[in-house]
Scaffold this motif. Structure first.
Motif, short mmCIF file in Angstrom:
data_model
loop_
_atom_site.label_atom_id
_atom_site.label_comp_id
_atom_site.label_asym_id
_atom_site.label_seq_id
_atom_site.Cartn_x
_atom_site.Cartn_y
_atom_site.Cartn_z
N VAL A 14 27.19 6.46 34.57
CA VAL A 14 28.38 5.85 34.03
C VAL A 14 27.85 4.44 33.49
N TYR A 15 28.18 3.96 32.10
CA TYR A 15 27.75 2.69 31.70
C TYR A 15 28.57 2.20 30.59
N PRO A 16 28.52 0.94 30.26
CA PRO A 16 29.38 0.44 29.13
C PRO A 16 28.88 1.17 27.76
N LEU A 17 30.01 1.17 27.03
CA LEU A 17 29.70 1.70 25.70
C LEU A 17 28.53 0.95 24.95
N SER A 18 28.44 -0.45 24.99
CA SER A 18 27.59 -1.24 24.27
C SER A 18 26.01 -0.89 24.53
N LYS A 19 25.80 0.01 25.55
CA LYS A 19 24.53 0.43 26.13
C LYS A 19 24.20 1.90 25.74
N PHE A 20 25.17 2.30 24.99
CA PHE A 20 24.98 3.89 24.66
C PHE A 20 24.00 3.99 23.10
N ASP A 21 23.01 4.68 23.37
CA ASP A 21 21.82 4.71 22.24
C ASP A 21 21.95 6.46 21.90
N GLY A 22 22.79 7.24 22.58
CA GLY A 22 22.63 8.58 22.34
C GLY A 22 21.54 9.50 22.98
N LYS A 23 20.75 8.74 23.91
CA LYS A 23 19.78 9.44 24.78
C LYS A 23 20.49 9.42 26.32
N ALA A 24 20.09 10.24 26.73
CA ALA A 24 20.36 10.23 28.44
C ALA A 24 19.48 9.58 29.21
N THR A 25 20.26 8.85 30.14
CA THR A 25 19.56 7.89 31.12
C THR A 25 19.18 8.78 32.44
#
Length: 443
Positions: A177-188
């Motif tokens: 779970v992480y902020p939307l601003s950190k989303f790049d379409g790649k799974a962490t």
């Protein structure tokens, strides 16, 4: 306003707001964290809008959440949706049971993520009531909360075997779970076995005191602002605000509010730790509730559940059964030996899994020699009787011979039993199936 009126409103408001202050207080505490980790080496904690995940069963020493689960690996993320939305990452769990509990400040669910929903692997967005941003490509679904604060608790089933503990890491490490601003379409991915230990304050025997009556008057306005009224609650909010305004001008009224909050905590809320003091009566002194995580305006059950075992799933996700008493109505106590027998045709009917868990008088695990705190689907060494039934031996000393395989150790004092039915079948949700009686052992 008279002091009597202020006390009356305060008492009612303290009871009504208790779960909301409980959740919001966790957000305040978690906001002081710099990184995800394990508080005292036992409890997953992380800054708001981030996740911390266990890689195994929870440690018996944890005191952050009453009635912890010993059937799953789970984590927690406190939501600050007024800051920004968050992305919830769902890996491909295959045939393994999983569910993500997602609740708001009221402990009501606002997202359906789990095996029972047929949720597909991907990225899901959780947004607050006032967010008007653009949903980026790659998001599989959006769930909107009615409040700005919330909680995400992933749960992933694991067997009580070293082999499955190793196998489950593949899935656990992909939960995030992480902020939307950190989303790049790649799974962490995380190796949650390497989570740092965060120093914890000294704990008592019971749950961390998330609701402090001494801070109630100062915390309440913040929580009310963070949690908009539900339809029909507008008048309640106005009444509460009028009392707060009066107390702000009159120190005597504020003192009366604080005194009444303290009394309400001791006299009204604290007794609800005991399961037998609330819920729907069932045969053999079991109780249950049918609206977990969907309390709405059932303020009594909402606060009772929050006090005794906060963060329950919705009934279609998990059905809970509570027990403080034996079949004859006597208080469960470690001085007595008990049996719980599931007949061959009356095993808990579930699509997921089931368990029988034992808690001490503060609703936590009592350390025991075999480190067993629950039995059920996860146990591969339970012994069936000749007729196909299953008898669990609940006692403080080990039973003889093969019976030891079915031993659920009890503490020396009072304790409670707790049945979880994950992804229950209709027989459970309709009330057709209820747990068997807790019987005093013969001899």
């Amino acid at each position: 306003m008279t002091e009597s009126y202020v006390r009356m409103v305060t008492r009612d408001t303290f009871f009504w707001a208790w779960p909301m202050i409980n959740v919001y207080s966790r957000r305040v505490v978690f906001s002081q964290l710099k990184e995800p980790g394990l508080l005292g080496g036992t409890v997953p904690v992380a800054p708001p809008n981030h996740l911390s995940m266990l890689h195994s069963y929870v440690d018996p020493a944890e005191r952050a959440v009453a009635c912890p689960n010993q059937d799953v690996g789970y984590g927690i993320a406190l939501l600050s949706l007024d800051v920004e939305p968050v992305v919830v990452q769902v890996p491909d769990f295959g045939d393994r049971f999983w569910v993500y509990q997602v609740v708001d400040t009221r402990t009501d669910s606002f997202a359906d993520l789990g095996k029972m929903y047929g949720t597909k692997p991907g990225f899901y967005l959780l947004a607050g009531p006032n967010w008007n941003g653009t949903v980026p490509k790659g998001i599989s679904g959006v769930f909107r909360a009615k409040t700005n604060t919330g909680v995400v608790i992933p749960r992933v089933f694991m067997d009580d075997t070293p082999e499955d503990l190793k196998a489950v890491q593949h899935f656990v490490n992909q939960i995030d779970v992480y902020p939307l601003s950190k989303f790049d379409g790649k799974a962490t991915q995380h190796d949650w076995t390497k989570s740092p230990t965060i120093p914890a304050p000294t704990q008592g025997g019971g749950e961390t005191k998330w609701v402090d009556p001494a801070k109630f008057v100062d915390e309440l306005p913040v929580v009310l602002k963070d949690t908009p009224p539900m339809p029909g609650e507008e008048v309640r909010y106005q009444q509460i605000q009028s009392v707060l305004d009066a107390a702000a001008k009159d120190p005597k009224l504020k003192a009366a509010m604080l005194d009444e909050a303290k009394k309400a905590d001791a006299e009204v809320v604290t007794p609800l730790l005991q399961f037998r003091n609330y819920g729907i009566p069932l045969p053999a002194n079991w109780t249950t509730q049918n609206n977990g995580a969907a309390f709405g305006t059932d303020y009594f059950t909402r606060t009772a559940v929050a006090r005794s075992n906060i963060f329950v799933n919705k009934p279609n996700e998990t059905k809970y059964f509570y027990q403080d008493l034996d079949e004859a109505g006597g208080r469960l106590n470690g001085k007595t030996n008990y049996t719980v027998t599931f007949t061959k045709d009356e095993m808990p009917p579930v699509n997921g899994f089931w368990s029988l868990t034992l808690y001490n008088d503060t609703h936590f695990f009592e350390p025991n020699a075999i480190k067993r705190y629950s039995v059920g689907t996860k146990n591969k060494d339970l012994k069936l009787n000749a007729d196909g039934s299953l008898t669990i031996y609940v006692q403080s000393t080990p039973p003889p011979g093969e019976k030891r395989a079915n031993w659920l150790p009890s503490p020396k004092g009072d304790f409670s039993l707790y049945v979880r039915a994950y992804w229950p079948k209709e027989a459970v949700t309709s009330g057709q199936w209820t747990p068997p009686p807790v019987v005093k052992a013969k001899g």
